[in-house]
Scaffold this motif. Structure first.
Motif, PDB file in Angstrom:
ATOM      1  N   UNK A  90       0.548  -1.260   0.031  1.00 33.38           N
ATOM      2  CA  UNK A  90       0.138  -0.209   0.310  1.00 33.38           C
ATOM      3  C   UNK A  90       0.534   1.385  -0.057  1.00 33.38           C
ATOM      4  N   UNK A  91       0.369   1.866  -0.958  1.00 34.10           N
ATOM      5  CA  UNK A  91       0.890   3.652  -1.014  1.00 34.10           C
ATOM      6  C   UNK A  91       0.288   4.593  -0.546  1.00 34.10           C
ATOM      7  N   UNK A  92       0.219   5.409  -0.191  1.00 27.68           N
ATOM      8  CA  UNK A  92      -0.598   6.311   0.096  1.00 27.68           C
ATOM      9  C   UNK A  92      -0.929   7.514  -1.224  1.00 27.68           C
ATOM     10  N   UNK A  93      -1.938   7.903  -0.927  1.00 25.27           N
ATOM     11  CA  UNK A  93      -1.959   8.804  -2.600  1.00 25.27           C
ATOM     12  C   UNK A  93      -1.590   9.892  -2.743  1.00 25.27           C
ATOM     13  N   UNK A  94      -0.951  10.258  -3.473  1.00 24.57           N
ATOM     14  CA  UNK A  94       0.135  11.489  -3.496  1.00 24.57           C
ATOM     15  C   UNK A  94       0.678  11.152  -3.182  1.00 24.57           C
ATOM     16  N   UNK A  95       1.789   9.723  -2.768  1.00 23.87           N
ATOM     17  CA  UNK A  95       2.639   9.468  -1.271  1.00 23.87           C
ATOM     18  C   UNK A  95       4.053   9.318  -3.079  1.00 23.87           C
ATOM     19  N   UNK A  96       5.261   9.230  -2.047  1.00 25.63           N
ATOM     20  CA  UNK A  96       6.228   8.848  -2.961  1.00 25.63           C
ATOM     21  C   UNK A  96       6.946   7.812  -3.142  1.00 25.63           C
ATOM     22  N   UNK A  97       7.574   6.784  -4.332  1.00 21.83           N
ATOM     23  CA  UNK A  97       7.688   5.815  -3.862  1.00 21.83           C
ATOM     24  C   UNK A  97       9.160   5.623  -4.186  1.00 21.83           C
ATOM     25  N   UNK A  98      10.310   5.457  -3.286  1.00 24.13           N
ATOM     26  CA  UNK A  98      11.683   4.996  -3.590  1.00 24.13           C
ATOM     27  C   UNK A  98      12.056   3.667  -4.405  1.00 24.13           C
ATOM     28  N   UNK A  99      13.047   4.432  -5.568  1.00 19.57           N
ATOM     29  CA  UNK A  99      13.293   3.534  -7.137  1.00 19.57           C
ATOM     30  C   UNK A  99      13.746   2.255  -6.750  1.00 19.57           C
ATOM     31  N   UNK A 100      14.420   2.245  -4.737  1.00 22.93           N
ATOM     32  CA  UNK A 100      14.937   1.592  -4.627  1.00 22.93           C
ATOM     33  C   UNK A 100      13.833   0.013  -4.475  1.00 22.93           C
ATOM     34  N   UNK A 101      12.779   0.721  -4.133  1.00 27.11           N
ATOM     35  CA  UNK A 101      12.046  -0.808  -3.708  1.00 27.11           C
ATOM     36  C   UNK A 101      11.425  -1.035  -4.486  1.00 27.11           C
ATOM     37  N   UNK A 246       9.054  10.737 -11.963  1.00 27.51           N
ATOM     38  CA  UNK A 246       8.402  10.565 -12.409  1.00 27.51           C
ATOM     39  C   UNK A 246       7.129  10.569 -11.529  1.00 27.51           C
ATOM     40  N   UNK A 247       6.056  11.626 -12.073  1.00 28.20           N
ATOM     41  CA  UNK A 247       4.844  11.540 -11.064  1.00 28.20           C
ATOM     42  C   UNK A 247       3.692  10.802 -12.043  1.00 28.20           C
ATOM     43  N   UNK A 248       3.075  10.153 -11.268  1.00 25.84           N
ATOM     44  CA  UNK A 248       1.967   9.738 -12.398  1.00 25.84           C
ATOM     45  C   UNK A 248      -0.212  10.337 -11.724  1.00 25.84           C
ATOM     46  N   UNK A 249      -0.135  10.727 -12.132  1.00 26.52           N
ATOM     47  CA  UNK A 249      -1.678  10.838 -11.444  1.00 26.52           C
ATOM     48  C   UNK A 249      -3.418   9.676 -13.221  1.00 26.52           C
ATOM     49  N   UNK A 259      -2.742   9.925  -7.699  1.00 27.25           N
ATOM     50  CA  UNK A 259      -1.732  10.035  -7.964  1.00 27.25           C
ATOM     51  C   UNK A 259      -0.280   9.519  -7.121  1.00 27.25           C
ATOM     52  N   UNK A 260       0.514   8.927  -7.523  1.00 24.83           N
ATOM     53  CA  UNK A 260       1.984   8.582  -6.916  1.00 24.83           C
ATOM     54  C   UNK A 260       3.427   9.676  -7.753  1.00 24.83           C
ATOM     55  N   UNK A 261       4.135   9.878  -6.922  1.00 29.28           N
ATOM     56  CA  UNK A 261       5.627   9.989  -7.678  1.00 29.28           C
ATOM     57  C   UNK A 261       7.037   9.103  -7.619  1.00 29.28           C
ATOM     58  N   UNK A 262       7.311   8.975  -8.357  1.00 29.28           N
ATOM     59  CA  UNK A 262       8.802   8.125  -8.086  1.00 29.28           C
ATOM     60  C   UNK A 262       9.931   8.817  -7.402  1.00 29.28           C
ATOM     61  N   UNK A 263      10.327   8.431  -6.921  1.00 29.95           N
ATOM     62  CA  UNK A 263      11.822   9.080  -6.238  1.00 29.95           C
ATOM     63  C   UNK A 263      12.950   8.494  -6.829  1.00 29.95           C
ATOM     64  N   UNK A 264      14.424   9.044  -6.419  1.00 30.35           N
ATOM     65  CA  UNK A 264      15.802   8.630  -7.186  1.00 30.35           C
ATOM     66  C   UNK A 264      16.129   7.130  -6.032  1.00 30.35           C
TER      67      UNK A 264
END
Length: 264
Positions: A90-101, A246-249, A259-264
């Motif tokens: 589960x990822x929070x709406x509008x949250x971030x996903x570290x790319x190493x995940x 990248x930011x997806x919505x 929406x969600x954002x991918x971070x380095x």
């Protein structure tokens, strides 16, 4: 199942688990064992999920994959599959996903069902699904693959928990009778640019039909959909590759945005 078959199932589960440990994709099971069946692939998935539950993860729902013609063409398969959703996905709406995940993520928009009563096959209908649904939500699914370069066939993605990665729920809960699921439109954007559009009918004609398929398929394994579970009903268009930054919505008619954002 014979001891030899059981050992083979465990060996393939270990093979996929190695990808998570090494952070690198592994060879397709269908290359290593061209005769692996769909039934064996589902057994691999169940072993993997069983191990995760034993280590403290909790099953919070199910996902249906490959329901749209677009996704079937993209991955070269001709029927849906299913996987398990865990609390750790589960990822929070509008949250971030570290790319190493993630390993090699793709993003797709779909409609999520939250159930208020159990659904057990084998004769579940679309109407049964609607009656059992508490509410629906817009969702982003981050599909991922432990198979190198997404070189998968149907048995590969089944064994790999239907290429599950993470998921995001957004919008606001809406009673299922408040909208026409088949006609519900979606726009998927990446960094503010429209990537593709879809409509509920892209998923087996109606997202509720996908949930009915899932309940009936699960009955083959003695598994039921449970009240409170989240069911991701399938992509409404082709998945889009994700990279750091990248930011997806996804915007859905009447259902709102997620929406969600991918971070380095």
């Amino acid at each position: 199942m014979s001891a030899k078959d059981t050992e083979k199932i465990r060996r393939w589960a270990d093979h996929l688990a190695q990808a998570e440990v090494s952070r690198s994709g592994v060879a397709p099971l269908t290359e290593l064992d061209p005769h692996i069946s769909m039934e064996e692939a589902y057994q691999v998935q169940l072993v993997t999920i069983g191990r995760k539950v034993e280590s403290g993860h909790r099953i919070v729902g199910k996902k249906i994959g490959l329901t749209s013609l677009a996704m079937q063409k993209l991955l070269g398969v001709d029927q849906p599959d299913y996987g398990h959703l865990l609390d750790s996905m589960v990822v929070e709406n509008g949250g971030s996903i570290p790319f190493d995940r993630v390993l090699q993520p793709k993003v797709e928009g779909e409609i999520a069902f939250v159930l208020k009563r159990d659904l057990a096959g084998p004769r579940v209908t679309q109407l049964d699904v609607l009656l059992a649904t508490d509410y629906v939500l817009p969702a982003l699914e981050i599909v991922d693959s432990r198979i190198k370069d997404w070189k998968i066939k149907l048995s590969d993605t089944i064994a790999d928990n239907a290429s599950s990665g993470l998921f995001v729920l957004g919008g606001k809960p809406l009673a299922v009778e408040s909208l026409d699921l088949a006609q519900t439109g979606m726009v998927l954007c990446k960094n503010g640019e429209i990537m593709n559009t879809g409509v509920g009918a892209a998923a087996l004609g109606n997202p509720a039909a996908c949930v009915a398929w899932l309940a009936n398929k699960l009955s083959e394994f003695g598994i039921a959909l449970k009240a409170g579970e989240v069911i991701l009903s399938g992509a409404l268009s082709a998945a889009v590759n994700a990279e750091p930054g990248d930011i997806f919505s996804a915007r859905f008619a009447h259902l709102g945005e997620v929406s969600v954002r991918f971070t380095a």
